[in-house]
Design an enzyme around this catalytic site. Sequence first.
Site, PDB file in Angstrom:
ATOM      1  N   ILE A   1      -6.902 -57.334   1.406  1.00 49.63           N
ATOM      2  CA  ILE A   1      -6.841 -56.529   2.622  1.00 49.63           C
ATOM      3  C   ILE A   1      -7.050 -55.054   2.294  1.00 49.63           C
ATOM      4  O   ILE A   1      -6.666 -54.594   1.208  1.00 49.63           O
ATOM      5  CB  ILE A   1      -5.493 -56.757   3.371  1.00 49.63           C
ATOM      6  CG1 ILE A   1      -5.475 -56.045   4.724  1.00 49.63           C
ATOM      7  CG2 ILE A   1      -4.305 -56.414   2.496  1.00 49.63           C
ATOM      8  CD1 ILE A   1      -4.329 -56.460   5.641  1.00 49.63           C
ATOM      9  N   CYS A   2      -7.684 -54.340   3.218  1.00 51.00           N
ATOM     10  CA  CYS A   2      -7.871 -52.892   3.130  1.00 51.00           C
ATOM     11  C   CYS A   2      -8.741 -52.526   1.921  1.00 51.00           C
ATOM     12  O   CYS A   2      -9.918 -52.825   1.890  1.00 51.00           O
ATOM     13  CB  CYS A   2      -6.499 -52.207   3.107  1.00 51.00           C
ATOM     14  SG  CYS A   2      -6.521 -50.432   3.359  1.00 51.00           S
TER      15      CYS A   2
END
Length: 174
Positions: A102-103
């Site tokens: 994620i991210c």
Amino acid sequence: MSKVAFLLAAQFEDSEMKVPYDAVKGAGHEADIIGLKKGETLKGKKGEASYTTDKAITEVKAADYDAVVIPGGSSPEGLRSSADILKFVKEADSGGKPVAAICHGPQILISAGLLKGRTITSYPPLKDDMVNAGANFKDEEVVVDGNYITSRTPKDEPAFVRELLKSLQVKVTQ
């Protein structure tokens, strides 16, 4: 029950570690926090979360885990230059294990040379980096491509966690 490796360094995005970690453990799975050193206390960039590594990357093998989670923030930047981290992620990928990032997490996938031809998402300002690494970038809350699960930001955590837990259910029933 599955065993999940969380790859972590300091300055991670607090909720991107806490939310999936708590969800994985809450669903009855095992979770190990793996860093560059065992027993190191790592603080999130917002100061809301702190974790101590269970194991050093040099002590583990991807074969011992059913999935890998790579939280975002500045943590991936601190891990992506480690040959051991990259080897671990490559081995997990070649074993077809879920790799959830994620991210900024997909930065590790770039450094491991794993994005060519894959469809993913990440923190939107990293789009050019993802495309330059050969990925097909989609600006969506969660993108699942084979064994890869990727999301953009903390607001996408519910979808990220849903797909991560779904991938662990598949592992359990096979």
